[in-house]
Design an enzyme around this catalytic site. Sequence first.
Site, mmCIF file in Angstrom:
data_model
loop_
_atom_site.group_PDB
_atom_site.id
_atom_site.type_symbol
_atom_site.label_atom_id
_atom_site.label_comp_id
_atom_site.label_asym_id
_atom_site.label_seq_id
_atom_site.Cartn_x
_atom_site.Cartn_y
_atom_site.Cartn_z
ATOM 1 N N ASP A 109 0.860 -1.061 -0.022
ATOM 2 C CA ASP A 109 -0.062 0.142 0.044
ATOM 3 C C ASP A 109 0.865 1.252 -0.045
ATOM 4 O O ASP A 109 1.771 1.183 -0.964
ATOM 5 C CB ASP A 109 -1.024 -0.088 1.250
ATOM 6 N N ASP A 238 -7.178 -8.319 -5.189
ATOM 7 C CA ASP A 238 -7.217 -6.882 -4.640
ATOM 8 C C ASP A 238 -7.959 -6.318 -5.812
ATOM 9 O O ASP A 238 -7.459 -6.203 -7.081
ATOM 10 C CB ASP A 238 -5.786 -6.484 -4.450
ATOM 11 N N HIS A 267 -6.253 -7.065 -0.710
ATOM 12 C CA HIS A 267 -5.256 -5.994 -0.570
ATOM 13 C C HIS A 267 -4.338 -6.124 0.513
ATOM 14 O O HIS A 267 -3.171 -5.902 0.597
ATOM 15 C CB HIS A 267 -6.072 -4.762 -0.434
#
Length: 286
Positions: A109, A238, A267
């Site tokens: 991320d 994701d 994710h």
Amino acid sequence: MSIDFTPDPQLYPFESRWFDSSRGRIHYVDEGTGPPILLCHGNPTWSFLYRDIIVALRDRFRCVAPDYLGFGLSERPSGFGYQIDEHARVIGEFVDHLGLDRYLSMGQDWGGPISMAVAVERADRVRGVVLGNTWFWPADTLAMKAFSRVMSSPPVQYAILRRNFFVERLIPAGTEHRPSSAVMAHYRAVQPNAAARRGVAEMPKQILAARPLLARLAREVPATLGTKPTLLIWGMKDVAFRPKTIIPRLSATFPDHVLVELPNAKHFIQEDAPDRIAAAIIERFG
């Protein structure tokens, strides 16, 4: 502002350590011995995200996992803007303070851009790169731009700050199996009120606002880190960082890469597949 929370040692069996950066006090864990690996989290998580990976790796690696200012147990300092370049400068100070050398740089991320911003300025000290469900270039899809604009809108900013929207909605949505109530309690506890959540609220704005930094990384990462041995680990379910869109660009950036696909992960790959991730790191770099 400090966070008054003691993690459950059964879930987070680590000693808390602290670094007083130029902008505020950073919480981190530093576990194990061996080659160092810097573990950079994203939004709205903290070093807790890496807990199972640290336990699996600490017999072979020195696992260093900081919480950014505004996240986890780190300070929420007044006057800090929570912009990505600010986070990167603080984590750079932290890396230099610890004297990390020949370290592995892992990011997921927002941990991708932050870890890469630190690494490009210390490329001679970086042994290898681990990236999962992330990116480091300017937003170039309608979906990313729309996400940033929607999440930056007043109603959603209100939900993030007042209702803890990112923790309550995006963590469950970003995991294949909903985290346990005890795990969710650890994500909630470190974002207890609106004042504590300013860093969480700022990050979606940064998808567009951090364009100058991301443009620089798009140039400098291939030039300074492109020859490093790399491990790409991807949660294939994701919907934010779709593999068909991002993996080809990362593969071209890092020719000396190994790709590990996680077919049943979304994710937050550290929640969905920590054992697979740890095994892949050991196989590639152990």
